[in-house]
Design an enzyme around this catalytic site. Structure first.
Site, PDB file in Angstrom:
ATOM      1  N   HIS A 294       0.778  -1.191  -0.089  1.00  0.00           N
ATOM      2  CA  HIS A 294      -0.142  -0.015   0.006  1.00  0.00           C
ATOM      3  C   HIS A 294       0.795   1.248   0.065  1.00  0.00           C
ATOM      4  O   HIS A 294       0.664   2.319  -0.707  1.00  0.00           O
ATOM      5  CB  HIS A 294      -1.084  -0.252   1.289  1.00  0.00           C
ATOM      6  CG  HIS A 294      -1.899   0.946   1.071  1.00  0.00           C
ATOM      7  ND1 HIS A 294      -2.904   1.152   0.154  1.00  0.00           N
ATOM      8  CD2 HIS A 294      -2.485   2.018   1.877  1.00  0.00           C
ATOM      9  CE1 HIS A 294      -3.961   2.197   0.254  1.00  0.00           C
ATOM     10  NE2 HIS A 294      -3.405   2.697   1.598  1.00  0.00           N
ATOM     11  N   GLU A 305       2.407  -1.248   7.975  1.00  0.00           N
ATOM     12  CA  GLU A 305       2.529  -2.268   6.947  1.00  0.00           C
ATOM     13  C   GLU A 305       3.492  -3.166   6.999  1.00  0.00           C
ATOM     14  O   GLU A 305       3.579  -4.355   6.906  1.00  0.00           O
ATOM     15  CB  GLU A 305       2.320  -1.645   5.456  1.00  0.00           C
ATOM     16  CG  GLU A 305       2.372  -2.472   4.548  1.00  0.00           C
ATOM     17  CD  GLU A 305       1.826  -1.992   3.031  1.00  0.00           C
ATOM     18  OE1 GLU A 305       1.470  -2.634   2.208  1.00  0.00           O
ATOM     19  OE2 GLU A 305       1.994  -0.515   3.109  1.00  0.00           O
ATOM     20  N   LYS A 326       3.387   3.846  -5.896  1.00  0.00           N
ATOM     21  CA  LYS A 326       2.675   5.053  -5.684  1.00  0.00           C
ATOM     22  C   LYS A 326       3.891   6.265  -5.589  1.00  0.00           C
ATOM     23  O   LYS A 326       3.647   7.502  -5.966  1.00  0.00           O
ATOM     24  CB  LYS A 326       1.955   5.036  -4.244  1.00  0.00           C
ATOM     25  CG  LYS A 326       0.770   4.511  -4.087  1.00  0.00           C
ATOM     26  CD  LYS A 326       0.393   4.611  -2.780  1.00  0.00           C
ATOM     27  CE  LYS A 326      -1.104   3.931  -2.710  1.00  0.00           C
ATOM     28  NZ  LYS A 326      -1.064   2.480  -2.573  1.00  0.00           N
ATOM     29  N   HIS A 331      -0.836   8.544  -5.268  1.00  0.00           N
ATOM     30  CA  HIS A 331      -2.078   7.678  -4.605  1.00  0.00           C
ATOM     31  C   HIS A 331      -3.116   8.011  -5.395  1.00  0.00           C
ATOM     32  O   HIS A 331      -3.935   9.001  -5.131  1.00  0.00           O
ATOM     33  CB  HIS A 331      -1.943   7.925  -3.238  1.00  0.00           C
ATOM     34  CG  HIS A 331      -2.953   7.149  -2.306  1.00  0.00           C
ATOM     35  ND1 HIS A 331      -4.002   6.200  -2.947  1.00  0.00           N
ATOM     36  CD2 HIS A 331      -3.051   7.003  -1.029  1.00  0.00           C
ATOM     37  CE1 HIS A 331      -4.388   5.455  -1.699  1.00  0.00           C
ATOM     38  NE2 HIS A 331      -3.895   6.035  -0.817  1.00  0.00           N
ATOM     39  N   PHE A 390      -8.621   4.057   4.682  1.00  0.00           N
ATOM     40  CA  PHE A 390      -9.229   4.745   5.877  1.00  0.00           C
ATOM     41  C   PHE A 390     -10.491   4.377   6.253  1.00  0.00           C
ATOM     42  O   PHE A 390     -11.101   3.571   5.344  1.00  0.00           O
ATOM     43  CB  PHE A 390      -9.467   6.461   5.482  1.00  0.00           C
ATOM     44  CG  PHE A 390      -8.443   7.312   5.547  1.00  0.00           C
ATOM     45  CD1 PHE A 390      -7.170   6.878   6.288  1.00  0.00           C
ATOM     46  CD2 PHE A 390      -8.374   8.473   5.326  1.00  0.00           C
ATOM     47  CE1 PHE A 390      -6.189   7.831   6.088  1.00  0.00           C
ATOM     48  CE2 PHE A 390      -7.414   9.391   5.212  1.00  0.00           C
ATOM     49  CZ  PHE A 390      -6.113   9.218   5.646  1.00  0.00           C
TER      50      PHE A 390
END
Length: 403
Positions: A294, A305, A326, A331, A390
């Site tokens: 991520h 993570e 990313k 993102h 989120f």
């Protein structure tokens, strides 16, 4: 249960307008993040993003279509054309009824909302275009893909913030695996790079003003991007019978909820999703060779993570390669998992591991092999793609090289 394979892929994103260009950019570690070109950018504290430069909607769509297609829908349709063109499928008769669309997006038609709020509140107009609602609704992209390719089976949109695409692709995978469908067009898209979209994210104070540097001790936040990734998931027997070119196999999926905090990530929730995907795939932990992280570039996400990966894989964590693309494309929020799945396909099919660019200084809390700055040649049999949103909503997909 049925095996599920990927037979088509398409994308438009800040580092490439199609899959071959995106793969080349990932191999070269090319950065698509730069100064934003949007109205009122001077009023923003954050003035960088992964913007698709040189994009003109009139190059791809006529005036009537533009009246119906928000930017996120346009990106989806362009990526879908590539994916379905590669797959070589025609949807008629029973196959049309057994094929559907599931996409992920978080904001939906945010550009349309932004433009019309300006018209009503700033310019004082009392009328808006009659198609504003069908243009901005989150399911618009899925609906237009369904209509354009005659996909008459299960079709809907998933909105789970940054995990939207992975949740969408996971549901598509399960529908084929259980026999509900034969083919699913899936993935996600996002187009949040408008004044309101960026101003809202500024309020969270998680944004970088200069670059996305995942896992680096010098990281200082995430950078927004835009774009779409679309895939054709297909029943293996159906694909084999028609002689389709198979990009890779989808072998596992898991989703969990942290159930703890609306914005702070939770190691246990992430770890349960990672372990669940490996378990669902039916492979040993040491079979996993690459994880597309991520990896947002925020202090909290990256260390959480890495801790989750270390907990799940134990001693094997030191042998894993894990990178965050990313750092190159930004993102993409609801579309991020879809574009990042391309890095997993590249690792499995081409044996090339996309790097984490912008890496400057090691962080003891991110002490894994994050493939810093330079792509790497390596044979990978199993790859994972992580998405942690989120709201504490986690989704992890497992894929295997198709030999």
């Amino acid at each position: 249960m049925a095996r599920v394979v990927i037979t088509g892929a398409g994308t438009i994103n800040p580092i490439g307008g199609d899959v071959p260009t995106t793969f080349a950019a990932m191999r070269e570690g090319r950065c698509g993040i730069g100064p934003l070109d949007i109205p009122d950018v001077d009023r923003l504290a954050i003035q960088i993003g992964g913007q698709i430069k040189g994009y003109a909607e009139t190059d791809h769509f006529n005036r009537q279509q533009i009246a119906l297609y928000d930017r996120f829908t346009q990106f989806t349709l362009l990526a879908a054309r590539q994916a379905l063109g590669q797959a070589g499928l025609r949807f008629t008769g029973a196959l049309a009824d057994q094929s559907g669309v599931i996409f992920g997006t978080s904001g939906g038609g945010l550009n349309t909302q932004d433009e019309n709020y300006r018209a009503v509140y700033e310019e004082g107009k009392n009328r808006v275009h009659p198609f504003i609602v069908p243009k901005l609704m989150n399911n618009a992209a899925a609906s237009h893909v369904s209509m354009e390719w005659n996909l008459r089976g299960p079709s809907f949109t998933v909105a789970t913030a940054c995990a939207s695409s992975n949740h969408a692709m996971g549901q598509a995978f399960n529908m084929i695996r259980c026999g509900m469908t034969k083919v699913m067009v899936t993935g996600g898209s996002e187009a949040m790079l408008c004044f309101g979209g960026i101003k809202a994210w500024e309020g969270l104070r998680v944004m970088s003003k200069d670059a996305c540097r995942p896992f680096s001790a010098t990281r200082n936040g995430m950078v927004q991007g835009e774009g779409a990734g679309v895939f054709v998931f297909e029943d293996y027997d159906h694909a084999r019978a028609r002689g389709a070119d198979i990009l890779c196999e989808v072998i596992g999926f898991a989703m969990t909820s942290d159930a703890s905090d609306i914005v702070m990530p939770n190691k246990q929730g992430a770890a349960r999703a990672i372990a669940g995907a490996v378990r669902d795939a039916g492979v040993a932990l040491d079979a996993v060779g690459y994880i597309n992280a991520h990896g947002t570039g925020t202090a909290a996400n990256d260390k959480t993570e890495c801790a989750a990966v270390a907990d799940v894989f134990g001693a094997h964590a030191d042998k894993l390669m894990m990178s965050s693309t990313k750092s190159m494309h930004g993102h993409l929020i609801g579309g991020t998992g879809a574009v990042e799945l391309l890095a997993c396909i590249m690792a499995l099919r081409d044996g090339v591991i996309a790097p984490t660019i912008g890496y400057e200084e090691s962080d003891p809390e991110c002490a894994l092999d994050v493939v810093p700055n330079v792509a790497r040649d390596a044979k990978v049999d199993v790859a994972l793609s992580n998405a942690f949103a989120f709201g504490g909503l986690n989704a992890v997909i497992a894929l295997r090289r198709f030999a």
